[in-house]
Design an enzyme around this catalytic site. Structure first.
Site, PDB file in Angstrom:
ATOM      1  N   TYR A 123       0.820  -1.212   0.000  1.00 46.29           N
ATOM      2  CA  TYR A 123       0.000   0.000   0.000  1.00 46.29           C
ATOM      3  C   TYR A 123       0.853   1.262   0.000  1.00 46.29           C
ATOM      4  O   TYR A 123       0.685   2.142  -0.845  1.00 46.29           O
ATOM      5  CB  TYR A 123      -0.940  -0.015   1.217  1.00 46.29           C
ATOM      6  CG  TYR A 123      -1.860   1.174   1.279  1.00 46.29           C
ATOM      7  CD1 TYR A 123      -3.051   1.193   0.573  1.00 46.29           C
ATOM      8  CD2 TYR A 123      -1.531   2.292   2.042  1.00 46.29           C
ATOM      9  CE1 TYR A 123      -3.906   2.295   0.617  1.00 46.29           C
ATOM     10  CE2 TYR A 123      -2.376   3.395   2.098  1.00 46.29           C
ATOM     11  CZ  TYR A 123      -3.551   3.387   1.386  1.00 46.29           C
ATOM     12  OH  TYR A 123      -4.385   4.472   1.425  1.00 46.29           O
TER      13      TYR A 123
ATOM     14  N   LYS B 294       1.560   3.973  -3.153  1.00 49.68           N
ATOM     15  CA  LYS B 294       1.250   5.394  -2.962  1.00 49.68           C
ATOM     16  C   LYS B 294       2.495   6.254  -3.223  1.00 49.68           C
ATOM     17  O   LYS B 294       2.407   7.307  -3.845  1.00 49.68           O
ATOM     18  CB  LYS B 294       0.707   5.655  -1.553  1.00 49.68           C
ATOM     19  CG  LYS B 294      -0.647   5.016  -1.297  1.00 49.68           C
ATOM     20  CD  LYS B 294      -1.714   5.606  -2.200  1.00 49.68           C
ATOM     21  CE  LYS B 294      -3.089   5.089  -1.830  1.00 49.68           C
ATOM     22  NZ  LYS B 294      -4.142   5.636  -2.683  1.00 49.68           N
TER      23      LYS B 294
END
Length: 170
Positions: free
Chosen positions: A77, A81
């Site tokens: 994650y 990002k």
């Protein structure tokens, strides 16, 4: 408002023309889309939308990312990002604002029991440490708009959670 097929995004280039500012809050979850789907939505779709926006004349791109975003992270994650932040910056907007909110406090339509419990806990924590662990989505939205209305602090501006809270009061 234009509805686009993200799998065929280049066919919708006209929808990205003629806008001075682009706002992007696109994202999914690994649980919902799988690891490959998460990367496709949170990195690839966002990067392609940014490229189309820039080609269409967009000068200022505002991206909602995540607290802890880091392209070198071991966590998928946070790595994705961080990667998308770098890709968006590389597009070459006159101005790029990246918001890195902590846990988003919002009401969801789908059931996410673990997230609901975390939000309840963080809602209480927010009373003691209002800018440390969470932020209401309405505050993020206000901060995104305010970032466009205020003079920039350089070509790329990264707003962490406390700054989002402050700007979201505007």
């Amino acid at each position: 408002q234009a509805v686009v097929d993200f799998e065929q995004l280049s066919e919708h280039a006209a929808a990205f023309r003629g806008h001075d500012v682009g706002f992007c809050c696109l994202g999914t979850t690994r649980a919902k889309a799988g690891a490959d789907g998460f990367v496709r939505v949170d990195r690839d779709y966002v990067a392609q939308a940014a490229e189309l926006a820039r080609a269409g004349g967009c000068k200022h791109f505002v991206l909602q990312s995540s607290q802890g975003a880091n392209r070198d992270s071991r966590f998928l994650y946070l790595r994705v990002k961080g990667e998308v932040e770098n890709l968006v910056q590389a597009v070459g907007f006159d101005r790029c604002t990246i918001l890195r909110p902590a846990v988003l406090l919002c009401k969801r339509q789908e059931s996410r029991p673990a997230e609901w419990m975390a939000q309840q806990f963080l809602g209480v924590m927010a009373r003691v440490f209002p800018t440390a662990y969470s932020v209401p989505v309405e505050t993020v939205a206000r901060a995104m708009v305010a970032s466009v209305l205020q003079p920039g602090k350089g070509k790329v501006e990264v707003l962490e959670n406390a700054a989002i809270h402050e700007l979201g009061k505007a």
